[in-house]
Design a protein around this motif. Sequence first.
Motif, PDB file in Angstrom:
ATOM      1  N   GLU A  68      -9.155  12.425   6.714  1.00 17.09           N
ATOM      2  CA  GLU A  68      -8.991  11.217   6.224  1.00 17.09           C
ATOM      3  C   GLU A  68      -7.896  10.413   6.912  1.00 17.09           C
ATOM      4  OE1 GLU A  68     -10.906   8.788   3.805  1.00 17.09           O
ATOM      5  OE2 GLU A  68     -12.274  10.014   4.523  1.00 17.09           O
ATOM      6  N   ALA A  69      -7.053  11.351   7.630  1.00 19.30           N
ATOM      7  CA  ALA A  69      -5.779  10.611   7.963  1.00 19.30           C
ATOM      8  C   ALA A  69      -5.667   9.624   9.165  1.00 19.30           C
ATOM      9  CB  ALA A  69      -4.740  11.798   8.232  1.00 19.30           C
ATOM     10  N   VAL A  70      -4.672   8.971   9.605  1.00 19.10           N
ATOM     11  CA  VAL A  70      -4.659   8.260  10.823  1.00 19.10           C
ATOM     12  C   VAL A  70      -3.678   8.860  11.617  1.00 19.10           C
ATOM     13  CG1 VAL A  70      -4.358   5.780  11.626  1.00 19.10           C
ATOM     14  CG2 VAL A  70      -5.153   5.943   9.205  1.00 19.10           C
ATOM     15  N   SER A  71      -4.085   8.993  12.902  1.00 14.78           N
ATOM     16  CA  SER A  71      -3.227   9.495  14.001  1.00 14.78           C
ATOM     17  C   SER A  71      -2.377   8.499  14.530  1.00 14.78           C
ATOM     18  CB  SER A  71      -3.956  10.562  14.967  1.00 14.78           C
ATOM     19  OG  SER A  71      -4.787  11.379  14.258  1.00 14.78           O
ATOM     20  N   LEU A  72      -1.087   8.638  14.592  1.00 14.53           N
ATOM     21  CA  LEU A  72      -0.242   7.455  14.984  1.00 14.53           C
ATOM     22  C   LEU A  72       0.083   8.194  16.561  1.00 14.53           C
ATOM     23  CD1 LEU A  72       1.925   6.347  12.159  1.00 14.53           C
ATOM     24  CD2 LEU A  72      -0.108   5.622  12.862  1.00 14.53           C
ATOM     25  N   SER A  73       0.795   7.276  17.171  1.00 15.76           N
ATOM     26  CA  SER A  73       1.028   7.537  18.622  1.00 15.76           C
ATOM     27  C   SER A  73       1.746   8.894  18.544  1.00 15.76           C
ATOM     28  CB  SER A  73       1.529   6.709  19.286  1.00 15.76           C
ATOM     29  OG  SER A  73       2.583   5.943  18.722  1.00 15.76           O
ATOM     30  N   TRP A  76      -6.052   1.334   2.154  1.00 17.72           N
ATOM     31  CA  TRP A  76      -6.047   0.587   3.275  1.00 17.72           C
ATOM     32  C   TRP A  76      -7.249  -0.378   3.422  1.00 17.72           C
ATOM     33  CZ3 TRP A  76      -9.660   0.507   7.144  1.00 17.72           C
ATOM     34  CH2 TRP A  76     -10.752   1.707   7.257  1.00 17.72           C
ATOM     35  N   ARG A  77      -8.514  -0.017   3.177  1.00 19.70           N
ATOM     36  CA  ARG A  77      -9.631  -0.795   3.273  1.00 19.70           C
ATOM     37  C   ARG A  77      -9.317  -2.056   2.308  1.00 19.70           C
ATOM     38  NH1 ARG A  77     -12.559   3.851   3.288  1.00 19.70           N
ATOM     39  NH2 ARG A  77     -13.458   4.189   5.255  1.00 19.70           N
ATOM     40  N   ARG A  78      -9.053  -1.914   1.145  1.00 17.74           N
ATOM     41  CA  ARG A  78      -8.569  -3.099   0.120  1.00 17.74           C
ATOM     42  C   ARG A  78      -7.610  -3.859   0.953  1.00 17.74           C
ATOM     43  NH1 ARG A  78      -6.704  -1.703  -5.599  1.00 17.74           N
ATOM     44  NH2 ARG A  78      -8.342  -0.092  -5.465  1.00 17.74           N
ATOM     45  N   VAL A  79      -6.488  -3.387   1.628  1.00 22.29           N
ATOM     46  CA  VAL A  79      -5.646  -4.314   2.420  1.00 22.29           C
ATOM     47  C   VAL A  79      -6.247  -5.087   3.334  1.00 22.29           C
ATOM     48  CG1 VAL A  79      -3.459  -4.118   3.400  1.00 22.29           C
ATOM     49  CG2 VAL A  79      -3.821  -2.503   1.639  1.00 22.29           C
ATOM     50  N   VAL A  80      -7.258  -4.389   4.188  1.00 22.41           N
ATOM     51  CA  VAL A  80      -7.688  -5.084   5.325  1.00 22.41           C
ATOM     52  C   VAL A  80      -8.627  -6.001   4.668  1.00 22.41           C
ATOM     53  CG1 VAL A  80      -9.294  -4.889   7.313  1.00 22.41           C
ATOM     54  CG2 VAL A  80      -7.471  -3.033   6.676  1.00 22.41           C
ATOM     55  N   LEU A  81      -9.498  -5.674   3.707  1.00 27.00           N
ATOM     56  CA  LEU A  81     -10.221  -6.794   3.011  1.00 27.00           C
ATOM     57  C   LEU A  81      -9.811  -7.966   2.543  1.00 27.00           C
ATOM     58  CD1 LEU A  81     -13.091  -4.437   1.578  1.00 27.00           C
ATOM     59  CD2 LEU A  81     -13.321  -5.961   3.492  1.00 27.00           C
ATOM     60  N   TYR A  98       0.915  -1.277  -0.103  1.00 25.88           N
ATOM     61  CA  TYR A  98      -0.114   0.061   0.207  1.00 25.88           C
ATOM     62  C   TYR A  98       0.826   1.184   0.006  1.00 25.88           C
ATOM     63  CZ  TYR A  98       1.120  -1.170   4.677  1.00 25.88           C
ATOM     64  OH  TYR A  98       1.932  -1.474   5.996  1.00 25.88           O
ATOM     65  N   THR A  99       0.306   2.476  -0.305  1.00 28.46           N
ATOM     66  CA  THR A  99       1.236   3.648  -0.377  1.00 28.46           C
ATOM     67  C   THR A  99       0.913   4.462   0.851  1.00 28.46           C
ATOM     68  OG1 THR A  99      -0.382   4.631  -1.918  1.00 28.46           O
ATOM     69  CG2 THR A  99       1.658   3.830  -2.528  1.00 28.46           C
ATOM     70  N   ILE A 153      -1.710   9.038   5.768  1.00 25.70           N
ATOM     71  CA  ILE A 153      -2.607   8.509   5.085  1.00 25.70           C
ATOM     72  C   ILE A 153      -2.486   7.268   4.409  1.00 25.70           C
ATOM     73  CG2 ILE A 153      -4.143   9.118   2.964  1.00 25.70           C
ATOM     74  CD1 ILE A 153      -4.857  11.770   3.758  1.00 25.70           C
ATOM     75  N   ILE A 154      -3.216   6.277   4.393  1.00 23.95           N
ATOM     76  CA  ILE A 154      -2.889   4.877   3.533  1.00 23.95           C
ATOM     77  C   ILE A 154      -3.862   4.766   2.611  1.00 23.95           C
ATOM     78  CG2 ILE A 154      -2.411   2.639   3.937  1.00 23.95           C
ATOM     79  CD1 ILE A 154      -2.614   3.129   7.263  1.00 23.95           C
ATOM     80  N   THR A 155      -3.169   4.920   1.281  1.00 24.20           N
ATOM     81  CA  THR A 155      -4.165   4.883   0.364  1.00 24.20           C
ATOM     82  C   THR A 155      -4.642   3.270   0.256  1.00 24.20           C
ATOM     83  OG1 THR A 155      -2.438   4.662  -1.038  1.00 24.20           O
ATOM     84  CG2 THR A 155      -3.811   6.765  -1.279  1.00 24.20           C
TER      85      THR A 155
END
Length: 472
Positions: A164-169, A207-212, A122-123, A203-205
Motif C-alpha cells: 500500500e506504500a507510496v514510493s518517493l523519489s 490519504w484518500r480522505r485528505v484528497v477528497l 494525516y499520519t 504509508i499515508i493513512t
Amino acid sequence: MNHRTTKKMKNKFTILILISALALGALSAIQAYLVNNTYVLKKRAFLNEVDDLVSEIDNEQILDSLYFETWGNDLADHIADYKNGRIDQKEVTQRTMAKADSLNSSYMSYYNAFLDSLQLEYTIKYHKNLESVLIFDGNTFDSILSSTSDSPIKLFGEEFDEKEAVSLSSSRWYGERDYITTVNDSVVTESYDMEVKTQDKIIITNWRRVVLRRMSGLLIGSILLFLFVIALLYYSIKNLITQKKIAEVKTDFINNITHELKTPLATLGIATKSLRNEAIKSSPSAFDTTLGIVERQNNRLQKLIDQVLTNSLSAEEIQLSKEQIVDNTFFSELIADFKLSTQHSDLTIHNKVHVPEILLRIDRFHFTTALLNILENAIKYGKDHTEITIYTAVKHGNYIIHISDNGIGISPKDQKVIFDKFYRVSDGNVHDVKGLGLGLYFTHQIITAHKGTITTESELNKGTTFIIKLPV
Ligand code: ADP
C-alpha cells in the motif's frame, strides 16, 4: 381526444424522456471524467507535497549525520575489511544491517519529533530502504549489496507491508573513501568511489480522505448541480404531463357535454315535429304524451346546465344551510324518492340505517344531491340486477355511511382519481354510459364542505362501496 393523437403524444413524450435521460447520462459521464481527473491531479499534488516534506525531514542535520556519518562510516569500515579479504560480501551486509538496527530507534525518535512538529492532518509511516551499494576502484565496479523490489532491505524506519506504500523519489549519495591495505608487504592507502542508493517509502493513512476533503467543494458543487438538473428535468416533465392531462380532460369534457346535449335536443326535435302531426293533434292523450316528452327533455337540459354551473363551485364556495335532520327519516325518504325517479326495473335497496335514530346537522338539499350522485352511479355502472345497501353507524364521534353496490367495480388506479373534476373511467364499455365526470367530484365537494371525508373501496366485477364519514 382521438386515439392517433394520443399515441403520437405518447411517442413524443417517450422520445423527450429518452433524450433527456441520454443527455443526463452524457452529462454525468463528463462530470465523472472531470471529477476523476481532478482527483488524479489533487492526489499527485498531495503526494508531491508529502515528498517535499519527507525529503525536508531527511535533510535535518541530526538525521543526516546519523545516516551519512555514523552509519556511512561503519559501512566504509566493513568495505575496507571486505577489500582486505577479512570478510565476505554477506558479512558486509549483515554487519551494515545490524548497525542500522542499532541506530534505528534514535533515528526514528528524531524523525517522529520532526514529523510531530509539522502538525499534519494525516499520519505517515515511514521507512528508508537501501537499494544498492556500488563501489568503483578505478578499474572495476563491485556491487556490494543490492535489493530487489520483492525483497527490499529496510534501513531505518517502521516495519510495514509495502503493497500500500507510496514510493518517493530515490536518492543517491556518492563519496570517495580511503582504506589501508598491504600490497607486497608494504602498507598503502587505497581509495574507491562509493555510491549508496536509497529510497523512502511511506504509508499515508487516510490519504484518500485528505484528497477528497481537498476537493469537497468541487464534489459538493457537482452533486448539487446534478441534483438540481434532475429536479429541473423532473419538474418540467411532470408539468408537461399535467398540462397534457388537463388538455385531455378538457377535450373529454367537451365531447361528453356535446353528447349529453345532443340526445335531449334530438328528442325535442322529434317531439316538436310530432306536435305538428294532425293525428297527434287530434288525439288528446297522444298530444299529452308528446308534451310530457318535451317537458322531460326540457327538464333534463335544465338539470344538465345546472349541474355544470353548480359544479364549478369549490368546497369553500358551497353555501350550506344546515338543519337538524333525523337520519332514519332522511334515508327512508331518500330511498323512496330515488326508487320513484329511477326507471330501473330490477333494483333492490337494503336499508340498514342505524337504530336508534340519530340527529344530524346537514344541508338537506346538498347532502341529498351528494348521495343521489352515488346512487345514480350504482345504477349507471351496475349490472342488470342492481342491489344497493345503505348502512350507517356511529364510530369514534363520526357518523359513517356505507353505500355499496354490486356493479362493475372500479380499478385501484381509478379509485384514486374518480373524485377529480371531469374524470371518467375510460376503459371497457363504460363510455356507453352518459356522464360528465362531475357527479363524484361534486359529492366530494359537498362532503368536504360538511367537514367530512369520502373514500371508496372496490373490486372489479364485484362492486363498489363509498364510505362517508361525518363528524357529529
Ligand atoms: P360520471 O358518472 O358522470 O362519469 P362521476 O364523477 O359520477 O362521473 O363518476 C366518475 C367515474 O367513476 C365514472 O365515469 C365511473 O367510471 C366511475 N364510477 C363512479 N361510480 C361508480 C360505481 N358505483 N361503480 C363503478 N364505477 C363507478
